[in-house]
Design a protein around this motif. Structure first.
Motif, PDB file in Angstrom:
ATOM      1  N   ASN A   7       1.105  -1.371   0.234  1.00  0.00           N
ATOM      2  CA  ASN A   7      -0.017  -0.008   0.351  1.00  0.00           C
ATOM      3  C   ASN A   7       0.848   1.013  -0.075  1.00  0.00           C
ATOM      4  N   LEU A   8       2.017   1.196  -0.031  1.00  0.00           N
ATOM      5  CA  LEU A   8       3.501   2.209   0.219  1.00  0.00           C
ATOM      6  C   LEU A   8       3.255   2.741  -1.243  1.00  0.00           C
ATOM      7  N   LYS A   9       3.490   4.143  -0.965  1.00  0.00           N
ATOM      8  CA  LYS A   9       3.879   5.182  -2.539  1.00  0.00           C
ATOM      9  C   LYS A   9       5.991   4.939  -2.154  1.00  0.00           C
ATOM     10  N   ILE A  10       6.396   4.121  -2.441  1.00  0.00           N
ATOM     11  CA  ILE A  10       7.947   4.690  -2.148  1.00  0.00           C
ATOM     12  C   ILE A  10       8.302   5.318  -3.535  1.00  0.00           C
ATOM     13  N   LEU A  11       9.329   7.010  -2.984  1.00  0.00           N
ATOM     14  CA  LEU A  11       9.785   7.043  -4.241  1.00  0.00           C
ATOM     15  C   LEU A  11      11.076   7.153  -4.237  1.00  0.00           C
ATOM     16  N   ALA A  12      11.902   6.202  -5.052  1.00  0.00           N
ATOM     17  CA  ALA A  12      13.737   6.190  -5.049  1.00  0.00           C
ATOM     18  C   ALA A  12      14.106   7.969  -5.405  1.00  0.00           C
ATOM     19  N   ILE A  13      15.137   8.348  -5.148  1.00  0.00           N
ATOM     20  CA  ILE A  13      15.436  10.229  -5.698  1.00  0.00           C
ATOM     21  C   ILE A  13      16.941   9.935  -6.170  1.00  0.00           C
ATOM     22  N   ILE A  14      17.889  10.063  -6.958  1.00  0.00           N
ATOM     23  CA  ILE A  14      19.275  10.078  -6.772  1.00  0.00           C
ATOM     24  C   ILE A  14      19.687  11.000  -6.490  1.00  0.00           C
ATOM     25  N   PRO A  15      20.133  11.844  -6.025  1.00  0.00           N
ATOM     26  CA  PRO A  15      21.009  13.099  -6.083  1.00  0.00           C
ATOM     27  C   PRO A  15      22.017  13.354  -7.113  1.00  0.00           C
ATOM     28  N   ALA A  16      22.424  14.145  -8.053  1.00  0.00           N
ATOM     29  CA  ALA A  16      23.366  13.856  -9.201  1.00  0.00           C
ATOM     30  C   ALA A  16      24.077  15.071  -9.349  1.00  0.00           C
ATOM     31  N   ARG A  17      24.212  16.048  -8.600  1.00  0.00           N
ATOM     32  CA  ARG A  17      25.179  16.902  -9.062  1.00  0.00           C
ATOM     33  C   ARG A  17      26.059  17.311 -10.028  1.00  0.00           C
ATOM     34  N   GLY A  18      26.456  17.467 -10.716  1.00  0.00           N
ATOM     35  CA  GLY A  18      27.413  17.970 -11.912  1.00  0.00           C
ATOM     36  C   GLY A  18      28.451  18.395 -12.299  1.00  0.00           C
ATOM     37  N   GLY A  19      28.673  19.058 -10.828  1.00  0.00           N
ATOM     38  CA  GLY A  19      30.143  19.368 -10.750  1.00  0.00           C
ATOM     39  C   GLY A  19      31.288  19.157  -9.000  1.00  0.00           C
ATOM     40  N   SER A  20      31.190  17.558  -9.160  1.00  0.00           N
ATOM     41  CA  SER A  20      31.600  16.727  -8.150  1.00  0.00           C
ATOM     42  C   SER A  20      33.085  17.613  -8.793  1.00  0.00           C
ATOM     43  N   LYS A  21      33.679  17.350  -6.975  1.00  0.00           N
ATOM     44  CA  LYS A  21      35.695  17.391  -7.096  1.00  0.00           C
ATOM     45  C   LYS A  21      36.732  16.377  -7.014  1.00  0.00           C
ATOM     46  N   THR A 101       2.160  18.203  -8.874  1.00  0.00           N
ATOM     47  CA  THR A 101       1.427  17.525 -10.309  1.00  0.00           C
ATOM     48  C   THR A 101       0.477  16.625 -10.274  1.00  0.00           C
ATOM     49  N   GLY A 102       0.478  16.658  -8.142  1.00  0.00           N
ATOM     50  CA  GLY A 102      -0.155  15.576  -7.875  1.00  0.00           C
ATOM     51  C   GLY A 102      -0.101  14.191  -7.830  1.00  0.00           C
ATOM     52  N   TYR A 103       1.096  14.245  -7.203  1.00  0.00           N
ATOM     53  CA  TYR A 103       2.251  12.998  -6.303  1.00  0.00           C
ATOM     54  C   TYR A 103       2.680  12.823  -5.558  1.00  0.00           C
ATOM     55  N   ARG A 104       2.268  12.442  -4.440  1.00  0.00           N
ATOM     56  CA  ARG A 104       3.102  12.556  -3.208  1.00  0.00           C
ATOM     57  C   ARG A 104       3.233  11.624  -2.807  1.00  0.00           C
ATOM     58  N   PRO A 105       4.505  10.887  -2.420  1.00  0.00           N
ATOM     59  CA  PRO A 105       5.260   9.201  -1.694  1.00  0.00           C
ATOM     60  C   PRO A 105       4.190   8.824  -0.138  1.00  0.00           C
ATOM     61  N   ASP A 106       4.659   8.336   0.067  1.00  0.00           N
ATOM     62  CA  ASP A 106       4.232   8.195   1.402  1.00  0.00           C
ATOM     63  C   ASP A 106       5.578   7.880   2.365  1.00  0.00           C
ATOM     64  N   PHE A 107       7.434   7.244   1.098  1.00  0.00           N
ATOM     65  CA  PHE A 107       7.975   7.463   1.711  1.00  0.00           C
ATOM     66  C   PHE A 107       9.343   7.774   0.542  1.00  0.00           C
ATOM     67  N   ILE A 108      10.106   8.301   1.015  1.00  0.00           N
ATOM     68  CA  ILE A 108      11.284   8.847  -0.197  1.00  0.00           C
ATOM     69  C   ILE A 108      12.936   7.816   0.513  1.00  0.00           C
ATOM     70  N   MET A 109      12.934   7.096  -0.892  1.00  0.00           N
ATOM     71  CA  MET A 109      14.517   6.342  -0.380  1.00  0.00           C
ATOM     72  C   MET A 109      15.631   7.394  -0.906  1.00  0.00           C
ATOM     73  N   ILE A 199      15.660   5.338   3.461  1.00  0.00           N
ATOM     74  CA  ILE A 199      14.745   5.808   3.863  1.00  0.00           C
ATOM     75  C   ILE A 199      13.629   6.578   4.169  1.00  0.00           C
ATOM     76  N   PHE A 200      13.310   7.608   4.076  1.00  0.00           N
ATOM     77  CA  PHE A 200      12.370   7.980   5.865  1.00  0.00           C
ATOM     78  C   PHE A 200      10.734   8.151   4.583  1.00  0.00           C
ATOM     79  N   SER A 201      10.467   8.355   5.902  1.00  0.00           N
ATOM     80  CA  SER A 201       8.676   9.208   5.734  1.00  0.00           C
ATOM     81  C   SER A 201       8.709  10.993   5.303  1.00  0.00           C
ATOM     82  N   TYR A 202       7.640  11.213   3.995  1.00  0.00           N
ATOM     83  CA  TYR A 202       7.293  12.294   3.930  1.00  0.00           C
ATOM     84  C   TYR A 202       7.708  13.505   5.311  1.00  0.00           C
ATOM     85  N   THR A 203       7.168  13.001   6.363  1.00  0.00           N
ATOM     86  CA  THR A 203       6.800  13.365   7.726  1.00  0.00           C
ATOM     87  C   THR A 203       7.684  13.949   7.596  1.00  0.00           C
ATOM     88  N   SER A 204       8.994  13.183   8.113  1.00  0.00           N
ATOM     89  CA  SER A 204      10.485  13.310   8.542  1.00  0.00           C
ATOM     90  C   SER A 204      10.793  14.181   7.139  1.00  0.00           C
TER      91      SER A 204
END
Length: 253
Positions: A7-21, A101-109, A199-204
């Motif tokens: 029942n959970l919406k789990i969104l995976a976010i991958i941060p990727a900067r272009g300016g790594s040193k 856009t109307g999308y809200r996850p329960d948890f973010i990875m 992984i952490f909740s939307y609230t966190s």
């Protein structure tokens, strides 16, 4: 109480900067046959629990590579992508863009590109820890070896060596010569954050502004796969592991 994972919406976010040193352009630099970021995208794609996979970046080339491997891209403002930018504001920006856009996850990875050797099964195991409703966050850890044990850590102040660990049996300042702990006498088991999975909740994130929740479960990953690529030395070690076939990556099979 048991949480129903389906029942959970789990969104995976991958941060990727272009300016790594430490390793310039590392997120799209080829590690073996694939760009570094591809390892993280593929691991997330192989999980049955991930609802969406989004890359947050300000960089056009990273965007193109990420899309070619099947990830969505949320353009990140340049102000959130410099050397001093923390991860949380970029995550919050991504969530806000998706909420519009109307999308809200329960948890973010949070999956960091610098940890290419997490397995899909690590992601699965991390999500399964959320079955226990006590937990609203998970963090991946690796056990430290004895050389890094707190009782052996030293610091140098004013040219003198001091022990970081404060031994209650020694009443005067703790200097190197006052106590030497044999390996067999080291107390406790300690871990370090390996940067592979959070992984952490939307609230966190969206209410409290951090990734650790109110009750955080540990996900243990062996040292053999806890490679965090920040320097050229780290990169060379990762290349060595791949070349020697020391790691079997289930999502490329």
């Amino acid at each position: 109480m048991t949480r129903i994972l389906a029942n959970l919406k789990i969104l995976a976010i991958i941060p990727a900067r272009g300016g790594s040193k430490g390793v310039p352009r590392k997120n799209i630099r080829l590690l073996g046959e694939h760009p570094l970021i591809a390892y993280t995208i593929r691991a997330a794609q192989a999980s049955q629990f991930i609802d969406r996979i989004v890359v947050s970046t300000e960089d056009a080339e990273i965007s193109q590579v990420s899309r070619s491997y099947g990830a969505e891209v949320i353009p990140r403002p340049v102000a959130l992508a410099d050397d001093r930018a923390a991860t949380e504001p970029a995550l919050i920006h991504t969530i806000q863009a998706l909420e519009a856009t109307g999308y809200r996850p329960d948890f973010i990875m949070l999956l960091q590109c610098t940890a290419p050797f997490r397995l899909a099964q690590d992601i699965e195991q991390a999500v399964r820890l959320l079955r226990d409703e006590r937990f609203d966050a998970v963090i991946s850890l690796t056990e430290i070896n004895s050389h890094d044990h707190p009782q052996w850590i030293k610091e140098v102040r004013d040219g003198q060596v001091f022990s970081y660990y404060q031994d209650p049996d020694v009443k005067h300042p703790i200097v190197e010569t006052q106590k030497y702990w044999q390996r067999q006498l080291l107390e406790g088991t300690y871990y370090y954050k390996n940067g592979s999975i959070y992984i952490f909740s939307y609230t966190s994130l969206m209410i409290h502004g951090h990734r650790f929740g109110t009750c955080c479960a540990p996900l243990l990953i062996p040292r053999s796969r806890s490679v965090n690529v920040d320097t050229l030395e780290d990169w060379e070690y990762a290349e060595y592991l791949l070349a020697q076939e020391k790691i079997t990556l289930d999502y490329w099979l």
